[in-house]
Motif scaffolding. Structure first.
Motif, PDB file in Angstrom:
ATOM      1  N   TRP A   1     -38.908 -10.071 -14.784  1.00 38.24           N
ATOM      2  CA  TRP A   1     -38.500  -8.672 -14.671  1.00 38.24           C
ATOM      3  C   TRP A   1     -37.351  -8.566 -13.686  1.00 38.24           C
ATOM      4  N   GLY A   2     -36.262  -7.911 -14.098  1.00 35.79           N
ATOM      5  CA  GLY A   2     -35.122  -7.751 -13.201  1.00 35.79           C
ATOM      6  C   GLY A   2     -33.944  -7.110 -13.895  1.00 35.79           C
ATOM      7  N   ASN A   3     -32.928  -6.796 -13.105  1.00 40.37           N
ATOM      8  CA  ASN A   3     -31.713  -6.165 -13.598  1.00 40.37           C
ATOM      9  C   ASN A   3     -30.664  -7.239 -13.875  1.00 40.37           C
ATOM     10  N   VAL A   4     -29.853  -7.044 -14.911  1.00 43.47           N
ATOM     11  CA  VAL A   4     -28.828  -8.039 -15.247  1.00 43.47           C
ATOM     12  C   VAL A   4     -27.769  -8.144 -14.155  1.00 43.47           C
ATOM     13  N   LEU A   5     -27.715  -7.176 -13.251  1.00 46.68           N
ATOM     14  CA  LEU A   5     -26.770  -7.240 -12.135  1.00 46.68           C
ATOM     15  C   LEU A   5     -27.343  -7.973 -10.930  1.00 46.68           C
ATOM     16  N   ASP A   6     -28.633  -8.301 -10.973  1.00 45.70           N
ATOM     17  CA  ASP A   6     -29.251  -9.001  -9.848  1.00 45.70           C
ATOM     18  C   ASP A   6     -28.692 -10.411  -9.714  1.00 45.70           C
ATOM     19  N   ASP A   7     -28.736 -10.924  -8.491  1.00 42.20           N
ATOM     20  CA  ASP A   7     -28.272 -12.287  -8.219  1.00 42.20           C
ATOM     21  C   ASP A   7     -29.480 -13.149  -7.860  1.00 42.20           C
ATOM     22  N   GLY A   8     -30.403 -13.265  -8.813  1.00 39.80           N
ATOM     23  CA  GLY A   8     -31.671 -13.921  -8.527  1.00 39.80           C
ATOM     24  C   GLY A   8     -31.712 -15.396  -8.854  1.00 39.80           C
ATOM     25  N   TRP A   9     -30.584 -15.946  -9.340  1.00 38.59           N
ATOM     26  CA  TRP A   9     -30.587 -17.339  -9.769  1.00 38.59           C
ATOM     27  C   TRP A   9     -29.719 -18.185  -8.856  1.00 38.59           C
ATOM     28  N   ARG A  10     -30.088 -19.446  -8.679  1.00 37.43           N
ATOM     29  CA  ARG A  10     -29.227 -20.397  -7.989  1.00 37.43           C
ATOM     30  C   ARG A  10     -27.973 -20.608  -8.833  1.00 37.43           C
ATOM     31  N   THR A  11     -26.812 -20.607  -8.206  1.00 36.07           N
ATOM     32  CA  THR A  11     -25.547 -20.739  -8.918  1.00 36.07           C
ATOM     33  C   THR A  11     -25.527 -22.007  -9.777  1.00 36.07           C
ATOM     34  N   GLY A  12     -25.185 -21.845 -11.051  1.00 35.39           N
ATOM     35  CA  GLY A  12     -25.056 -22.972 -11.964  1.00 35.39           C
ATOM     36  C   GLY A  12     -26.363 -23.566 -12.446  1.00 35.39           C
ATOM     37  N   VAL A  13     -27.476 -22.838 -12.289  1.00 41.20           N
ATOM     38  CA  VAL A  13     -28.789 -23.421 -12.595  1.00 41.20           C
ATOM     39  C   VAL A  13     -29.038 -23.572 -14.094  1.00 41.20           C
ATOM     40  N   PHE A  14     -28.392 -22.737 -14.938  1.00 43.10           N
ATOM     41  CA  PHE A  14     -28.646 -22.778 -16.377  1.00 43.10           C
ATOM     42  C   PHE A  14     -27.558 -23.568 -17.118  1.00 43.10           C
ATOM     43  N   ASP A  15     -27.957 -24.135 -18.242  1.00 46.27           N
ATOM     44  CA  ASP A  15     -26.996 -24.802 -19.128  1.00 46.27           C
ATOM     45  C   ASP A  15     -26.288 -23.796 -20.030  1.00 46.27           C
ATOM     46  N   TYR A  16     -26.951 -22.711 -20.344  1.00 46.77           N
ATOM     47  CA  TYR A  16     -26.374 -21.712 -21.238  1.00 46.77           C
ATOM     48  C   TYR A  16     -26.968 -20.348 -20.931  1.00 46.77           C
ATOM     49  N   ALA A  17     -26.305 -19.311 -21.432  1.00 50.60           N
ATOM     50  CA  ALA A  17     -26.813 -17.947 -21.279  1.00 50.60           C
ATOM     51  C   ALA A  17     -26.359 -17.118 -22.467  1.00 50.60           C
ATOM     52  N   ILE A  18     -27.214 -16.203 -22.893  1.00 50.83           N
ATOM     53  CA  ILE A  18     -26.829 -15.220 -23.902  1.00 50.83           C
ATOM     54  C   ILE A  18     -27.103 -13.826 -23.342  1.00 50.83           C
ATOM     55  N   SER A  19     -26.297 -12.870 -23.771  1.00 50.22           N
ATOM     56  CA  SER A  19     -26.513 -11.473 -23.411  1.00 50.22           C
ATOM     57  C   SER A  19     -26.208 -10.651 -24.649  1.00 50.22           C
ATOM     58  N   VAL A  20     -27.250 -10.163 -25.285  1.00 49.89           N
ATOM     59  CA  VAL A  20     -27.112  -9.499 -26.579  1.00 49.89           C
ATOM     60  C   VAL A  20     -27.446  -8.013 -26.441  1.00 49.89           C
ATOM     61  N   ALA A  21     -26.476  -7.148 -26.734  1.00 50.28           N
ATOM     62  CA  ALA A  21     -26.687  -5.694 -26.725  1.00 50.28           C
ATOM     63  C   ALA A  21     -27.244  -5.218 -25.391  1.00 50.28           C
ATOM     64  N   THR A  22     -26.625  -5.653 -24.302  1.00 48.57           N
ATOM     65  CA  THR A  22     -27.106  -5.295 -22.964  1.00 48.57           C
ATOM     66  C   THR A  22     -25.998  -4.729 -22.085  1.00 48.57           C
ATOM     67  N   ILE A  23     -24.877  -5.441 -21.975  1.00 47.89           N
ATOM     68  CA  ILE A  23     -23.811  -5.014 -21.066  1.00 47.89           C
ATOM     69  C   ILE A  23     -23.289  -3.626 -21.415  1.00 47.89           C
ATOM     70  N   HIS A  24     -23.376  -3.233 -22.680  1.00 49.12           N
ATOM     71  CA  HIS A  24     -22.891  -1.895 -23.059  1.00 49.12           C
ATOM     72  C   HIS A  24     -23.767  -0.765 -22.517  1.00 49.12           C
ATOM     73  N   HIS A  25     -24.892  -1.094 -21.890  1.00 48.11           N
ATOM     74  CA  HIS A  25     -25.732  -0.071 -21.276  1.00 48.11           C
ATOM     75  C   HIS A  25     -25.372   0.193 -19.809  1.00 48.11           C
ATOM     76  N   LEU A  26     -24.405  -0.532 -19.258  1.00 50.25           N
ATOM     77  CA  LEU A  26     -23.975  -0.318 -17.879  1.00 50.25           C
ATOM     78  C   LEU A  26     -22.960   0.811 -17.857  1.00 50.25           C
ATOM     79  N   ALA A  27     -23.167   1.765 -16.945  1.00 44.92           N
ATOM     80  CA  ALA A  27     -22.545   3.071 -17.090  1.00 44.92           C
ATOM     81  C   ALA A  27     -21.170   3.236 -16.458  1.00 44.92           C
ATOM     82  N   THR A  28     -20.625   2.235 -15.795  1.00 48.72           N
ATOM     83  CA  THR A  28     -19.273   2.351 -15.262  1.00 48.72           C
ATOM     84  C   THR A  28     -18.504   1.070 -15.540  1.00 48.72           C
ATOM     85  N   GLN A  29     -17.181   1.191 -15.498  1.00 48.45           N
ATOM     86  CA  GLN A  29     -16.335   0.028 -15.706  1.00 48.45           C
ATOM     87  C   GLN A  29     -16.565  -1.004 -14.605  1.00 48.45           C
TER      88      GLN A  29
END
Length: 288
Positions: free
Chosen positions: A108-136
């Motif tokens: 559970w968390g927000n996509v803007l959170d910095d909860g991961w160690r830098t470079g910890v994942f091999d890949y990432a997907i973000s599907v139909a999510t960023i368009h819900h952020l309300a400012t540029q």
């Protein structure tokens, strides 16, 4: 049925509070009905996950009901995707995505959170999510770089390996196809270079109770929930990637064969449109 013209969104309060009301609270309220309509993977996303090497671990940032967590179906368990979402009700569904007794890894968390160690994942997907952020600023790199103002795309670039990390991002497009129930552009709006902020209604279906005289599947009560969306214009998503990369000091280009000094960068492998969505596929690289 003719496409419905969407209402323009007016953001007249703090963006985080606005998102809480028009995005997070809505998805918690419609979670079960929403999940029942989201079961078929998009072809480009399925192909992206199928092509990843065995043993890779990744992030689904804004996983929703977790429909991408079991993929690839022809190589179950060869890669492992961790789902992140703000909706606890959707995460409860995502835990058992794909059926069976296997429990998925969800956070559970927000996509803007910095909860991961830098470079910890091999890949990432973000599907139909960023368009819900309300400012540029929340979609792109912040003017004032404070920890809570980093953009979601920058978070994705941070989360994956700087040597080989792969990223796939999907957002809704202003240009809707002929099968869409939504109409974003007016008759006079032909050349649009910036996105539009709109409200997209979700009509919640509640099964009829016995004795109402309604047919199976009909609803005696159909509440409507309006969700905030930023509908992206052509080139806007790729521009967001370029700005986010600049915020991290990354060069946006193909990896050079050689360089006189250490260099870090990101390559845009795909920049396309599919069924009313824009998407970009990225690859991180480093030369030491």
């Amino acid at each position: 049925m003719a496409p419905r013209t969407l209402e323009i969104a007016t953001i007249d309060e703090d963006a985080e509070i606005y998102e809480d009301k028009t995005v997070h609270a809505v998805y918690d309220a419609i979670a079960s009905h929403f999940s029942s309509t989201r079961y078929k993977p998009w072809p480009v996303i399925a192909a992206f996950l199928s092509a990843l090497p065995t043993g890779w671990i990744g992030l689904d940032s804004g996983t929703g009901n977790g429909k991408y967590l079991p993929l690839p179906l022809d190589r179950p368990g060869d890669i492992w995707t961790i789902g992140l979402d703000r909706s606890r009700n959707l995460l409860a569904i995502a835990r058992t995505a794909g059926g069976g007794e296997l429990i998925r890894e969800v956070v559970w968390g927000n996509v803007l959170d910095d909860g991961w160690r830098t470079g910890v994942f091999d890949y990432a997907i973000s599907v139909a999510t960023i368009h819900h952020l309300a400012t540029q600023q929340r979609r792109m790199i912040a003017v004032q770089v404070r920890e809570n103002e980093f953009c979601a795309t920058l978070r994705l670039l941070q989360a994956v390996s700087p040597d080989h990390g792969r990223i796939l991002i999907y957002v809704w497009a202003i240009e809707q196809d002929e099968l869409s129930k939504r109409k974003v552009l007016g008759e006079q709006e032909v050349l649009v270079t910036t996105g539009k902020d709109v409200m997209v209604p979700w009509v919640l279906t509640i099964p009829a109770t016995p004795g109402t005289g309604l047919s199976p599947g009909e609803s005696e009560n159909r509440p409507v929930y309006n969700r905030y969306y930023h509908m992206f214009a052509k080139g806007e998503l790729a521009g967001l990637v370029v700005d986010a990369a600049a915020g991290l000091g990354l060069q946006v280009s193909v990896k050079p064969d050689k360089t006189e000094q250490p260099l870090r960068g990101v390559e845009i492998l795909q920049d396309g449109w599919e069924r009313s969505n824009y998407y970009v596929e990225l690859r991180r690289w480093t030369i030491l």
